[in-house]
Design a protein around this motif. Sequence first.
Motif, PDB file in Angstrom:
ATOM      1  N   PRO A   1       0.819  -1.220   0.000  1.00  0.00           N
ATOM      2  CA  PRO A   1       0.000   0.000   0.000  1.00  0.00           C
ATOM      3  C   PRO A   1       0.853   1.269   0.000  1.00  0.00           C
ATOM      4  O   PRO A   1       1.999   1.280   0.461  1.00  0.00           O
ATOM      5  CB  PRO A   1      -0.801  -0.115   1.297  1.00  0.00           C
ATOM      6  CG  PRO A   1       0.092  -0.917   2.201  1.00  0.00           C
ATOM      7  CD  PRO A   1       0.821  -1.893   1.310  1.00  0.00           C
ATOM      8  N   VAL A   2       0.279   2.336  -0.515  1.00  0.00           N
ATOM      9  CA  VAL A   2       0.904   3.658  -0.537  1.00  0.00           C
ATOM     10  C   VAL A   2       0.039   4.618   0.271  1.00  0.00           C
ATOM     11  O   VAL A   2      -1.188   4.642   0.098  1.00  0.00           O
ATOM     12  CB  VAL A   2       1.072   4.181  -1.982  1.00  0.00           C
ATOM     13  CG1 VAL A   2       1.609   5.608  -1.982  1.00  0.00           C
ATOM     14  CG2 VAL A   2       1.997   3.265  -2.777  1.00  0.00           C
ATOM     15  N   PHE A   3       0.675   5.405   1.136  1.00  0.00           N
ATOM     16  CA  PHE A   3      -0.031   6.345   1.993  1.00  0.00           C
ATOM     17  C   PHE A   3       0.515   7.745   1.742  1.00  0.00           C
ATOM     18  O   PHE A   3       1.715   7.980   1.870  1.00  0.00           O
ATOM     19  CB  PHE A   3       0.139   5.966   3.463  1.00  0.00           C
ATOM     20  CG  PHE A   3      -0.424   4.610   3.793  1.00  0.00           C
ATOM     21  CD1 PHE A   3      -1.726   4.479   4.261  1.00  0.00           C
ATOM     22  CD2 PHE A   3       0.342   3.466   3.604  1.00  0.00           C
ATOM     23  CE1 PHE A   3      -2.245   3.224   4.544  1.00  0.00           C
ATOM     24  CE2 PHE A   3      -0.171   2.208   3.886  1.00  0.00           C
ATOM     25  CZ  PHE A   3      -1.470   2.084   4.355  1.00  0.00           C
ATOM     26  N   ARG A   4      -0.387   8.656   1.393  1.00  0.00           N
ATOM     27  CA  ARG A   4       0.010  10.033   1.114  1.00  0.00           C
ATOM     28  C   ARG A   4       0.388  10.729   2.413  1.00  0.00           C
ATOM     29  O   ARG A   4      -0.343  10.685   3.397  1.00  0.00           O
ATOM     30  CB  ARG A   4      -1.128  10.780   0.420  1.00  0.00           C
ATOM     31  CG  ARG A   4      -0.757  12.178  -0.024  1.00  0.00           C
ATOM     32  CD  ARG A   4      -1.947  12.899  -0.624  1.00  0.00           C
ATOM     33  NE  ARG A   4      -2.289  12.418  -1.966  1.00  0.00           N
ATOM     34  CZ  ARG A   4      -3.306  11.634  -2.265  1.00  0.00           C
ATOM     35  NH1 ARG A   4      -4.118  11.211  -1.310  1.00  0.00           N
ATOM     36  NH2 ARG A   4      -3.553  11.254  -3.497  1.00  0.00           N
ATOM     37  N   GLY A   5       1.550  11.394   2.392  1.00  0.00           N
ATOM     38  CA  GLY A   5       2.024  12.082   3.581  1.00  0.00           C
ATOM     39  C   GLY A   5       2.017  13.588   3.418  1.00  0.00           C
ATOM     40  O   GLY A   5       1.153  14.159   2.743  1.00  0.00           O
ATOM     41  N   ALA A   6       3.006  14.223   4.010  1.00  0.00           N
ATOM     42  CA  ALA A   6       3.025  15.681   4.133  1.00  0.00           C
ATOM     43  C   ALA A   6       3.215  16.359   2.784  1.00  0.00           C
ATOM     44  O   ALA A   6       4.119  16.020   2.025  1.00  0.00           O
ATOM     45  CB  ALA A   6       4.142  16.102   5.076  1.00  0.00           C
ATOM     46  N   ALA A   7       2.362  17.358   2.542  1.00  0.00           N
ATOM     47  CA  ALA A   7       2.453  18.151   1.317  1.00  0.00           C
ATOM     48  C   ALA A   7       3.317  19.383   1.493  1.00  0.00           C
ATOM     49  O   ALA A   7       3.643  20.061   0.514  1.00  0.00           O
ATOM     50  CB  ALA A   7       1.058  18.567   0.855  1.00  0.00           C
TER      51      ALA A   7
ATOM     52  N   THR B   1      -3.824   8.678   6.354  1.00  0.00           N
ATOM     53  CA  THR B   1      -2.610   9.437   6.077  1.00  0.00           C
ATOM     54  C   THR B   1      -1.386   8.613   6.455  1.00  0.00           C
ATOM     55  O   THR B   1      -1.485   7.605   7.171  1.00  0.00           O
ATOM     56  CB  THR B   1      -2.582  10.743   6.878  1.00  0.00           C
ATOM     57  OG1 THR B   1      -2.438  10.427   8.273  1.00  0.00           O
ATOM     58  CG2 THR B   1      -3.832  11.566   6.640  1.00  0.00           C
ATOM     59  N   ALA B   2      -0.236   9.073   5.989  1.00  0.00           N
ATOM     60  CA  ALA B   2       1.012   8.381   6.293  1.00  0.00           C
ATOM     61  C   ALA B   2       1.213   8.249   7.797  1.00  0.00           C
ATOM     62  O   ALA B   2       1.573   7.170   8.305  1.00  0.00           O
ATOM     63  CB  ALA B   2       2.184   9.133   5.656  1.00  0.00           C
ATOM     64  N   VAL B   3       0.990   9.334   8.544  1.00  0.00           N
ATOM     65  CA  VAL B   3       1.239   9.301   9.982  1.00  0.00           C
ATOM     66  C   VAL B   3       0.240   8.400  10.696  1.00  0.00           C
ATOM     67  O   VAL B   3       0.609   7.638  11.606  1.00  0.00           O
ATOM     68  CB  VAL B   3       1.226  10.730  10.560  1.00  0.00           C
ATOM     69  CG1 VAL B   3       1.272  10.706  12.087  1.00  0.00           C
ATOM     70  CG2 VAL B   3       2.412  11.522  10.018  1.00  0.00           C
ATOM     71  N   GLN B   4      -1.021   8.447  10.295  1.00  0.00           N
ATOM     72  CA  GLN B   4      -2.024   7.557  10.903  1.00  0.00           C
ATOM     73  C   GLN B   4      -1.632   6.095  10.710  1.00  0.00           C
ATOM     74  O   GLN B   4      -1.677   5.294  11.659  1.00  0.00           O
ATOM     75  CB  GLN B   4      -3.399   7.821  10.289  1.00  0.00           C
ATOM     76  CG  GLN B   4      -4.038   9.132  10.692  1.00  0.00           C
ATOM     77  CD  GLN B   4      -5.274   9.448   9.868  1.00  0.00           C
ATOM     78  OE1 GLN B   4      -5.472   8.929   8.753  1.00  0.00           O
ATOM     79  NE2 GLN B   4      -6.137  10.316  10.388  1.00  0.00           N
ATOM     80  N   TRP B   5      -1.263   5.763   9.470  1.00  0.00           N
ATOM     81  CA  TRP B   5      -0.915   4.365   9.202  1.00  0.00           C
ATOM     82  C   TRP B   5       0.357   3.949   9.928  1.00  0.00           C
ATOM     83  O   TRP B   5       0.427   2.844  10.493  1.00  0.00           O
ATOM     84  CB  TRP B   5      -0.757   4.146   7.695  1.00  0.00           C
ATOM     85  CG  TRP B   5      -0.245   2.771   7.395  1.00  0.00           C
ATOM     86  CD1 TRP B   5      -0.949   1.596   7.487  1.00  0.00           C
ATOM     87  CD2 TRP B   5       1.077   2.418   7.001  1.00  0.00           C
ATOM     88  NE1 TRP B   5      -0.130   0.535   7.149  1.00  0.00           N
ATOM     89  CE2 TRP B   5       1.105   1.015   6.848  1.00  0.00           C
ATOM     90  CE3 TRP B   5       2.229   3.152   6.731  1.00  0.00           C
ATOM     91  CZ2 TRP B   5       2.257   0.338   6.462  1.00  0.00           C
ATOM     92  CZ3 TRP B   5       3.380   2.489   6.341  1.00  0.00           C
ATOM     93  CH2 TRP B   5       3.391   1.090   6.212  1.00  0.00           C
ATOM     94  N   LEU B   6       1.370   4.814   9.924  1.00  0.00           N
ATOM     95  CA  LEU B   6       2.610   4.488  10.626  1.00  0.00           C
ATOM     96  C   LEU B   6       2.343   4.209  12.098  1.00  0.00           C
ATOM     97  O   LEU B   6       2.870   3.240  12.671  1.00  0.00           O
ATOM     98  CB  LEU B   6       3.619   5.631  10.477  1.00  0.00           C
ATOM     99  CG  LEU B   6       4.410   5.695   9.177  1.00  0.00           C
ATOM    100  CD1 LEU B   6       5.136   7.035   9.066  1.00  0.00           C
ATOM    101  CD2 LEU B   6       5.407   4.545   9.094  1.00  0.00           C
ATOM    102  N   ALA B   7       1.536   5.052  12.724  1.00  0.00           N
ATOM    103  CA  ALA B   7       1.233   4.849  14.138  1.00  0.00           C
ATOM    104  C   ALA B   7       0.522   3.513  14.356  1.00  0.00           C
ATOM    105  O   ALA B   7       0.880   2.748  15.267  1.00  0.00           O
ATOM    106  CB  ALA B   7       0.386   6.001  14.664  1.00  0.00           C
ATOM    107  N   ASP B   8      -0.466   3.220  13.515  1.00  0.00           N
ATOM    108  CA  ASP B   8      -1.196   1.955  13.649  1.00  0.00           C
ATOM    109  C   ASP B   8      -0.250   0.766  13.462  1.00  0.00           C
ATOM    110  O   ASP B   8      -0.322  -0.222  14.222  1.00  0.00           O
ATOM    111  CB  ASP B   8      -2.327   1.885  12.630  1.00  0.00           C
ATOM    112  CG  ASP B   8      -3.462   2.853  12.933  1.00  0.00           C
ATOM    113  OD1 ASP B   8      -3.508   3.382  14.068  1.00  0.00           O
ATOM    114  OD2 ASP B   8      -4.281   3.093  12.025  1.00  0.00           O
TER     115      ASP B   8
END
Length: 307
Positions: A66-72, A107-114
Amino acid sequence: MPDAKPRLTVIDTDPGIDDAVGILLALASPEFSIAGMTTVAGNIGIETTTRNAGRLLAFAGQEGIPVFRGAAAPLSRPGPEPLNLHGEDGIGGVNLPEPSRQPESRTAVQWLADLLLHEPAGTVDIFALGPLTNIAKLILDRPDAARRIGRIIAMGGVIREAGNVGPRSEFNLWADPEAADVVVSSGLSLVLVPLDVTRRVRATRDFAEALRAPAKPLASMVADLVESYFETKTHQESRPLHDPCVMLFALAPELFRLKDLRLSVNTGPAEEAGALTIEESGTSVQVALGVDGPAALELLARKLTAV
């Protein structure tokens, strides 16, 4: 002796020609189990970096990742103007398929934390190939998850040489110096691979031709990427492969010379932003200061031509 279990890994990236080479190397390496890719705006915007991550996975037949969009944008200052150093599409116009899977809704941060809270502490590594905004946001917003990271290996900074966007600044740290400061000062396990090392892992046109010779898909694509890299600069006999050094270090740390340095990150005006200073009050970080460049290139070629 049985092979070691693949290391669960996240690639945080802003592809990027050399990001693309590093990503394809990681996908070709059974030592890594890629849990997902998180994207960040770098020398091109977030929509393009996210699309390129999906395109690379589609090309490699790894759509299950999966790909998660992060900071713009950076944490607290305007983002840099798109540099288009790697062409308008970020990867030198190399022919890649369109993504076959849309970015995930989290988001990238949400997924990373999970992910970090789900997996045993210390078992997830992050390969950071772009500005450190996503990782800094994780540290700031979800410290409970961030402290479970096994190790961050980041391409960034410069120690003893000239910078590439300022006298002492390298692009990834310069693009979001506040994020770099958060990550460097966090005390998390961090290996920094600076320009001092990446400039010594250099691809030539002959290297690209050698990659193409076995007619293996991933190796041939990397050859195309390397050749497109040459198109962005004229009259050069070699180009540095910055971001693949992260994967090369993870695969063969014995090829690199590490030193513990106490570092601080300059968060001042643009010309000095992201500059690293060695000082007693800094945070202890492992920094690669030397590399066997030919052996690193040989390892890259061997991995790419084995699949």
